[in-house]
Design a protein around this motif. Structure first.
Motif, PDB file in Angstrom:
ATOM      1  N   MET A 236      46.228  46.106  43.195  1.00 30.95           N
ATOM      2  CA  MET A 236      45.110  45.188  42.949  1.00 30.95           C
ATOM      3  C   MET A 236      44.162  45.743  41.896  1.00 30.95           C
ATOM      4  O   MET A 236      43.648  45.008  41.059  1.00 30.95           O
ATOM      5  CB  MET A 236      44.355  44.927  44.252  1.00 30.95           C
ATOM      6  CG  MET A 236      45.106  44.099  45.268  1.00 30.95           C
ATOM      7  SD  MET A 236      44.176  43.853  46.810  1.00 30.95           S
ATOM      8  CE  MET A 236      42.860  42.794  46.232  1.00 30.95           C
ATOM      9  N   ARG A 237      43.937  47.052  41.934  1.00 37.46           N
ATOM     10  CA  ARG A 237      43.015  47.693  40.985  1.00 37.46           C
ATOM     11  C   ARG A 237      43.664  47.996  39.641  1.00 37.46           C
ATOM     12  O   ARG A 237      43.031  48.562  38.758  1.00 37.46           O
ATOM     13  CB  ARG A 237      42.477  48.992  41.598  1.00 37.46           C
ATOM     14  CG  ARG A 237      41.561  48.759  42.792  1.00 37.46           C
ATOM     15  CD  ARG A 237      41.124  50.072  43.413  1.00 37.46           C
ATOM     16  NE  ARG A 237      40.180  49.842  44.507  1.00 37.46           N
ATOM     17  CZ  ARG A 237      39.740  50.798  45.330  1.00 37.46           C
ATOM     18  NH1 ARG A 237      40.171  52.047  45.186  1.00 37.46           N
ATOM     19  NH2 ARG A 237      38.889  50.504  46.296  1.00 37.46           N
ATOM     20  N   ARG A 238      44.928  47.655  39.499  1.00 35.37           N
ATOM     21  CA  ARG A 238      45.680  47.933  38.276  1.00 35.37           C
ATOM     22  C   ARG A 238      45.638  49.421  37.931  1.00 35.37           C
ATOM     23  O   ARG A 238      45.405  49.806  36.774  1.00 35.37           O
ATOM     24  CB  ARG A 238      45.157  47.099  37.103  1.00 35.37           C
ATOM     25  CG  ARG A 238      45.328  45.598  37.299  1.00 35.37           C
ATOM     26  CD  ARG A 238      44.999  44.842  36.022  1.00 35.37           C
ATOM     27  NE  ARG A 238      45.113  43.408  36.174  1.00 35.37           N
ATOM     28  CZ  ARG A 238      46.244  42.711  36.081  1.00 35.37           C
ATOM     29  NH1 ARG A 238      47.379  43.352  35.838  1.00 35.37           N
ATOM     30  NH2 ARG A 238      46.248  41.397  36.229  1.00 35.37           N
ATOM     31  N   ASP A 239      45.893  50.249  38.923  1.00 35.40           N
ATOM     32  CA  ASP A 239      45.884  51.702  38.758  1.00 35.40           C
ATOM     33  C   ASP A 239      47.310  52.216  38.928  1.00 35.40           C
ATOM     34  O   ASP A 239      47.751  52.512  40.050  1.00 35.40           O
ATOM     35  CB  ASP A 239      44.950  52.330  39.803  1.00 35.40           C
ATOM     36  CG  ASP A 239      44.738  53.821  39.585  1.00 35.40           C
ATOM     37  OD1 ASP A 239      45.609  54.468  38.963  1.00 35.40           O
ATOM     38  OD2 ASP A 239      43.707  54.343  40.050  1.00 35.40           O
ATOM     39  N   PRO A 240      48.076  52.345  37.844  1.00 34.75           N
ATOM     40  CA  PRO A 240      49.481  52.741  37.963  1.00 34.75           C
ATOM     41  C   PRO A 240      49.682  54.118  38.577  1.00 34.75           C
ATOM     42  O   PRO A 240      50.624  54.326  39.359  1.00 34.75           O
ATOM     43  CB  PRO A 240      49.988  52.718  36.515  1.00 34.75           C
ATOM     44  CG  PRO A 240      48.959  52.048  35.718  1.00 34.75           C
ATOM     45  CD  PRO A 240      47.685  52.074  36.461  1.00 34.75           C
TER      46      PRO A 240
END
Length: 267
Positions: A236-240
């Motif tokens: 959701m946080r776009r933290d790969p």
């Protein structure tokens, strides 16, 4: 003639991003870009249905790339990605200079023989395969996921949480959670390989829960919920980076358990 029948994907419904807005539907007058990964899934799903219905029989040559582009109203890239994915799963085979053919019945697609649940070495091999596949898919999902992709992951997450008292439903929801993340990578090979290689293993209750006491099962499912939440939050946080780490932790617990069993086999 099935090759001439025009098949077009259903219009996408654009969900409102905030309360009070009105959902909009894609029309000819109000066109909206269609994500390529979703179009690839549409083509894969339709071709798979035709293969399952024996509309295209083993050994049959598929319509040309040009004909499929016209039928599905998509680009050559979409058709190529769909065919490549189905080749990976063993449903299709390419013959240089000739075309793409339905796999002959004698040609075995990617598959794994399900070994007894009491074989920790075999279970370890499967978990190591999953880790190599799903950790990277999870990171890519955090980078590339669309709102529709995220909705699918959340839906599977909620289904898993609702099914904690129903072990069979929980196992299916767990598989759908992992599959929806693979799809959100927007690389069609990840979900294709997950479905072809480990689907039956992930859905086997004996393998997943064999040898656990009721107390151990409860602890296992509680930990699963927490780890799924960490994975979902990172996506959701776009933290790969966080997404890869969360998936590695999630699968790493099972890998460590099987390695311990192999190091200290029961007497």
């Amino acid at each position: 003639d099935v090759y001439k029948r025009q098949i077009r994907p259903r219009p996408f419904i654009i969900r409102p991003s905030s309360p009070g807005t009105t959902p909009q539907k894609e029309t000819m007058e109000n066109p909206r870009p269609r994500p390529r990964s979703r179009l690839t899934d549409v083509v894969i799903d339709e071709l798979t249905k035709r293969l399952d219905a024996r509309q295209y029989r083993p050994g049959d040559k598929l319509p040309s790339e040009h004909a499929l582009c016209a039928e599905f109203d998509v680009s050559r890239t979409v058709i190529r990605e769909a065919v490549a994915s189905m080749r990976l799963s063993g449903r299709l085979v390419s013959k240089a200079g000739i075309g793409v053919f339905v796999t002959e019945d004698r040609e075995k697609p990617i598959d794994f023989v399900v070994a007894p649940a009491g074989d920790p070495r075999w279970a370890l091999h499967i978990m190591e395969l999953r880790a190599g596949l799903e950790v990277e898919a999870c990171g890519l999902a955090a980078e590339r996921r669309s709102a529709a992709d995220l909705s699918g992951i959340v839906e599977a997450f909620d289904a898993f949480n609702r099914a904690t008292r129903d072990m069979e439903a929980a196992v299916k929801a767990d598989y759908e959670f992992h599959l929806s993340i693979a799809r959100a990578s927007n690389n069609p090979h990840f979900p294709a390989l997950l479905q072809a290689a480990v689907r039956d293993v992930m859905l086997d209750l004996n393998i997943k829960h064999g040898g656990k006491t009721p107390e151990e099962l409860e602890t296992y499912e509680t930990r699963n919920v927490q780890e799924h939440e960490a994975i979902l939050t990172a996506i959701m946080r776009r933290d790969p980076g966080a997404a890869r780490a969360a998936m590695a932790r999630h699968l790493g617990d099972s890998i460590a358990r099987y390695r311990k069993l192999l190091s200290h086999p029961p007497a």
